[in-house]
Scaffold this motif. Structure first.
Motif, PDB file in Angstrom:
ATOM      1  N   THR A   2     114.533  26.041   9.235  1.00  0.00           N
ATOM      2  CA  THR A   2     115.126  27.196   9.885  1.00  0.00           C
ATOM      3  C   THR A   2     114.879  28.450   9.066  1.00  0.00           C
ATOM      4  N   ARG A   3     114.465  29.479   9.732  1.00  0.00           N
ATOM      5  CA  ARG A   3     114.277  30.775   9.081  1.00  0.00           C
ATOM      6  C   ARG A   3     115.539  31.597   9.304  1.00  0.00           C
ATOM      7  N   GLU A  13     119.259  33.215  12.962  1.00  0.00           N
ATOM      8  CA  GLU A  13     118.447  32.041  12.666  1.00  0.00           C
ATOM      9  C   GLU A  13     117.350  31.880  13.699  1.00  0.00           C
ATOM     10  N   GLU A  16     111.729  27.011  13.304  1.00  0.00           N
ATOM     11  CA  GLU A  16     110.286  27.094  13.124  1.00  0.00           C
ATOM     12  C   GLU A  16     109.588  26.435  14.312  1.00  0.00           C
TER      13      GLU A  16
END
Length: 122
Positions: A2-3, A13, A16
């Motif tokens: 998660t980015r 959030e 990806e």
């Protein structure tokens, strides 16, 4: 993986995967979960932080992003003179000097800067 991004104290959030056109971002505002494009999620957070009003990111899709800007900005001797409504071109100009709002016509504000520029910068 998660980015995570942070905007005005809120966590955004993104999972990806997927391409740039289908990216979906998520955040929580006031106990509600929101999702949408990064730009629209940030707009929702702005509304929540500034007005405590919940606006769904999907509501921002209706706005035209290709619309020409409705404001004008002119730099004059190191000062920013702005106009948010070009239809009121004559008296719709303003600038902020030392935290004070000054309004008037563009030539009038330029004349004021010419006369008082050194004192305004001090």
């Amino acid at each position: 993986m998660t980015r995570r991004l942070f905007h005005r104290g809120y966590t955004i959030e993104k999972s990806e995967g997927g391409n740039e056109a289908t990216e979906v971002y998520r955040a929580r505002l006031g106990g509600k979960s929101i999702s949408g494009s990064l730009h629209n999620v940030k707009k929702s957070i702005e509304w929540w932080a500034d007005t405590n009003t919940f606006v769904n990111p999907a509501d921002f899709d209706e706005e035209e992003d290709d619309a020409p800007p409705t404001h004008q900005v002119e730099e004059y001797k190191g000062f920013r003179i702005m106009n948010d409504d070009p239809e009121k071109d004559e008296k719709g100009w303003y600038m902020i000097v030392r935290g004070k709002l000054m309004k008037g016509s563009l030539p009038g504000l330029k004349l004021f800067i010419d006369k008082n520029g050194d004192q305004l910068r001090a």
